[in-house]
Design a protein around this motif. Structure first.
Motif, short mmCIF file in Angstrom:
data_model
loop_
_atom_site.label_atom_id
_atom_site.label_comp_id
_atom_site.label_asym_id
_atom_site.label_seq_id
_atom_site.Cartn_x
_atom_site.Cartn_y
_atom_site.Cartn_z
N GLN A 255 1.57 -9.21 -5.18
CA GLN A 255 2.34 -8.93 -3.97
C GLN A 255 2.29 -7.43 -3.72
N ILE A 256 1.81 -7.04 -2.54
CA ILE A 256 1.60 -5.63 -2.21
C ILE A 256 2.56 -5.21 -1.11
N HIS A 257 3.22 -4.08 -1.31
CA HIS A 257 4.00 -3.41 -0.27
C HIS A 257 3.49 -1.97 -0.18
N MET A 258 3.13 -1.53 1.01
CA MET A 258 2.62 -0.18 1.13
C MET A 258 2.88 0.38 2.53
N THR A 259 2.86 1.69 2.60
CA THR A 259 2.98 2.41 3.87
C THR A 259 1.80 3.35 3.99
N CYS A 260 1.12 3.29 5.13
CA CYS A 260 -0.03 4.16 5.36
C CYS A 260 -0.06 4.58 6.82
N ASN A 261 -0.84 5.61 7.14
CA ASN A 261 -0.93 6.01 8.54
C ASN A 261 -1.84 5.05 9.31
N LYS A 262 -1.71 5.06 10.61
CA LYS A 262 -2.40 4.07 11.45
C LYS A 262 -3.92 4.23 11.38
N LEU A 263 -4.41 5.45 11.34
CA LEU A 263 -5.85 5.67 11.30
C LEU A 263 -6.46 5.08 10.03
N TYR A 264 -5.76 5.23 8.91
CA TYR A 264 -6.26 4.67 7.65
C TYR A 264 -6.28 3.15 7.73
N PHE A 265 -5.23 2.57 8.27
CA PHE A 265 -5.15 1.12 8.38
C PHE A 265 -6.25 0.58 9.30
N GLU A 266 -6.41 1.21 10.47
CA GLU A 266 -7.38 0.71 11.45
C GLU A 266 -8.82 0.92 10.99
N ASP A 282 5.68 1.73 12.96
CA ASP A 282 6.60 2.78 13.36
C ASP A 282 5.70 3.97 13.60
N ASP A 283 6.04 5.15 13.10
CA ASP A 283 5.10 6.25 13.12
C ASP A 283 3.93 5.95 12.19
N LYS A 308 -2.61 11.43 1.14
CA LYS A 308 -2.13 11.84 2.47
C LYS A 308 -2.15 10.68 3.45
N ASP A 309 -2.97 9.67 3.17
CA ASP A 309 -3.05 8.50 4.06
C ASP A 309 -2.18 7.35 3.58
N VAL A 310 -2.13 7.14 2.27
CA VAL A 310 -1.29 6.09 1.68
C VAL A 310 -0.02 6.76 1.17
#
Length: 358
Positions: A255-266, A282-283, A308-310
């Motif tokens: 089970q993974i929970h993470m926050t990253c910036n949109k550019l990294y995700f896309e 969100d941001d 910096k991305d994750v």
């Protein structure tokens, strides 16, 4: 056998089983490890084992295992050493420590701690063992039930039999004290070997983590008190019972929970293949999803290097899923409980291989 000798042998056997139980690995919440080739040169092998001993003194939560091939004549060819940790960050700490020992490990050379389980757990498995000699008519038998337990819990053992009169003498009635000692030794042996068989992996050679063996019924019959047979009878009857199970190999589902910036995700194609992906934008992107460990393990290093991305990352063991039928897992798995005993085994094997055949 006089009373003092009987009690002396009993105490030694109980002490032996307790000592062996202490050596069994704690694989609770452990699911992956770093691998390195097994060193063929004696000098290099000894140096690496010394470094492993230093690591164990530094970090008592690490487990050491090996992959091996076993020939028909019993000769063991070790292929890889595995340093098993709790999670990805634990592996990073192991890498850092071993690097200070001048041994380089790579997070990409990772072993997944596969798990054996039975396809059908709603059955009782029966195992018997008998041995007939000129002096003894020996028999041991068990009925066991194997259960799954919550992911990350390790191993459990339970004796469901409440009748303590499971030791029987067929010809020469032994004294009551001998019968009581035999009962204690047999139960202790069932306890130890149940956990040992789960820890070692049984049929396929991978540990059956997060499993429980319940002893539903057990019995041991002989002519008179023989401490060695209570141990071997428990061991072999348990193995015979487990042989009758329908085994399969499973692997961890994370089970993974993470926050990253949109550019990294896309820009990361990995997320397009993930099932049950939940995104809260969100941001930044807050992600929640499940992935087989073998799928996500290849990108863990990348995520670790892109701080910096994750921005935030948490991974925990969720459950287990069966491995596809075409997966080939040929090498046997073995946890090294006692490093000193392993060193003696390696030295003996080296000496024997150096002796020319007659």
């Amino acid at each position: 056998m006089n009373e003092s000798t009987k009690k002396y042998n009993f105490d030694n056997m109980i002490r032996y089983l307790n000592d062996q139980m202490e050596l069994l690995p704690n694989l609770e919440s452990k699911y992956m490890g770093l691998t390195m080739p097994f060193p063929q040169q004696t000098v290099l092998r000894n140096r690496i084992i010394e470094s492993i001993e230093a690591l164990i003194r530094y970090d008592q939560d690490v487990c050491i295992a090996v992959h091996l091939n076993r020939a028909d004549d019993g000769y063991i060819e070790y292929k890889k050493i595995i340093l098993i940790g709790n999670d990805y960050l634990h592996l990073r700490r192991i890498i850092d420590f071993m690097e200070r020992q001048h041994i380089k490990l790579n997070i990409k050379d990772t072993c997944i701690l596969y798990r054996e389980c039975t396809a059908d757990l709603n059955i009782h498995l029966k195992g018997n063992h008998s041995r007939i000699t000129s002096l003894n008519d020996l028999f041991a038998g068990v009925e066991i039930h194997i259960d799954h337990i919550q992911a990350g819990m390790g191993y459990k053992y339970e004796n469901k039999q409440v009748d303590e009169d499971i030791i029987h003498y067929c010809c020469h009635k032994d004294d009551e004290e001998g019968k009581e000692l035999g009962y204690q030794l047999f139960i202790k042996s069932l306890d130890y070997f149940s956990v040992k068989l789960l820890a070692e992996g049984f049929v396929l050679g991978y540990p059956a983590v997060d499993s429980k063996i319940k002893i539903m019924k057990a019995s041991c019959t002989m002519c008179f008190y023989r401490d060695y047979y209570y141990i071997s009878g428990a061991h072999i009857s348990l193995k015979n019972a487990m042989l009758k199970a329908d085994w399969q190999i499973c692997e961890p589902l994370m089970q993974i929970h993470m926050t990253c910036n949109k550019l990294y995700f896309e820009g990361n194609s990995f997320f397009k293949e993930v099932e049950n992906l939940y995104i809260l934008e969100d941001d930044n992107c807050k992600l929640s999803f499940k992935s087989k460990l073998s799928t996500i393990i290849d990108i863990l290093e990348e995520m670790y290097d892109h701080k910096k991305d994750v921005l935030d990352f948490h991974m925990k063991l969720d459950s287990f899923v069966p491995i596809e039928d075409d997966t080939q897992l040929k090498e046997k798995f073995k946890v090294i409980y006692d490093i000193d005993k392993w060193k003696d085994e390696l030295n003996d094997q080296e000496i024997n291989s150096a002796i020319p055949p007659v």
